[in-house]
Scaffold this motif. Structure first.
Motif, short mmCIF file in Angstrom:
data_model
loop_
_atom_site.label_atom_id
_atom_site.label_comp_id
_atom_site.label_asym_id
_atom_site.label_seq_id
_atom_site.Cartn_x
_atom_site.Cartn_y
_atom_site.Cartn_z
N TYR A 98 32.01 49.97 38.10
CA TYR A 98 32.61 48.96 37.22
C TYR A 98 31.71 48.71 36.02
O TYR A 98 30.50 48.57 36.17
CB TYR A 98 32.84 47.64 37.99
CG TYR A 98 33.79 47.82 39.14
CD1 TYR A 98 35.16 47.72 38.94
CD2 TYR A 98 33.33 48.11 40.42
CE1 TYR A 98 36.04 47.90 40.00
CE2 TYR A 98 34.20 48.29 41.48
CZ TYR A 98 35.55 48.19 41.26
OH TYR A 98 36.42 48.38 42.30
N LYS A 99 32.32 48.63 34.85
CA LYS A 99 31.57 48.29 33.63
C LYS A 99 31.17 46.82 33.66
O LYS A 99 30.11 46.45 33.17
CB LYS A 99 32.42 48.56 32.38
CG LYS A 99 32.66 50.02 32.11
CD LYS A 99 33.51 50.16 30.85
CE LYS A 99 33.87 51.60 30.61
NZ LYS A 99 34.73 51.75 29.43
N SER A 100 32.06 46.00 34.20
CA SER A 100 31.78 44.57 34.36
C SER A 100 32.45 44.08 35.63
O SER A 100 33.49 44.61 36.04
CB SER A 100 32.27 43.78 33.15
OG SER A 100 33.68 43.86 33.06
N GLU A 123 36.21 45.42 35.16
CA GLU A 123 36.65 46.56 34.36
C GLU A 123 36.08 47.81 35.01
O GLU A 123 34.86 47.96 35.13
CB GLU A 123 36.19 46.45 32.92
CG GLU A 123 36.69 47.61 32.07
CD GLU A 123 36.24 47.54 30.62
OE1 GLU A 123 36.56 48.50 29.89
OE2 GLU A 123 35.56 46.58 30.24
N VAL A 125 35.17 51.84 35.46
CA VAL A 125 34.67 52.85 34.52
C VAL A 125 35.75 53.89 34.21
O VAL A 125 35.77 54.44 33.12
CB VAL A 125 33.38 53.55 35.00
CG1 VAL A 125 32.23 52.56 35.05
CG2 VAL A 125 33.56 54.24 36.32
#
Length: 153
Positions: A98-100, A123, A125
């Protein structure tokens, strides 16, 4: 398939919201004693335990037996509705999946009882990353264990 998502889990509880809020915010180390099969350690890295901006790392085992870590920063706290917002800044969730990733916990009344709610906002990846249902199941089961614990009121 969208890369951003939101997942919400609910658990009906018998204890008051301040019990859970206090455990998560000020006494997370006590979860090691209450649920040792799920939580192994909770390290404070920066700041004061429970304060906005403090950084902690959870060491835990999911239901499938995988040992994981999650480094988090407390982004916000609301005493009135027993809310704590934690942003994941390290560990398996944000290392390649996950990016965030932010998780929010709060307790609210429901009829004659109360319900504990976990909300994940994230979010991924890429589209191959699954929704974090294993993590949601883990946290909902942890709340059930904490609710059943005799030492908490």
């Amino acid at each position: 398939m969208a890369l951003s998502g939101k997942l919400i889990g609910y658990v009906e509880i018998s204890k008051t919201g301040d019990v859970f809020h206090d455990l998560l915010r000020h006494k997370p180390h006590e979860m090691v004693t209450i649920a040792p099969d799920k939580v192994h350690d909770c390290e404070l890295h920066e700041g004061e335990r429970g304060a906005v901006g403090s950084v902690i790392t959870w060491h835990y085992t999911t239901h499938d037996g995988k040992r994981k870590t999650s480094k988090q920063i407390i982004e916000s706290v609301n005493e009135e509705n027993h809310t704590i917002v934690l942003k994941v800044i390290g560990g398996e969730l944000v290392d390649g999946q996950y990016k965030s990733f932010t998780n929010t916990f709060h307790v609210e009344p429901k009829g004659d009882g109360k319900v504990a709610t976990w909300t994940f906002e994230f979010e991924k990846v890429d589209t191959s990353v699954p929704y974090p249902t294993i993590e949601m199941d883990y946290l909902c089961n942890l709340i059930k264990d904490l609710d059943a614990h005799n030492g908490a009121k």
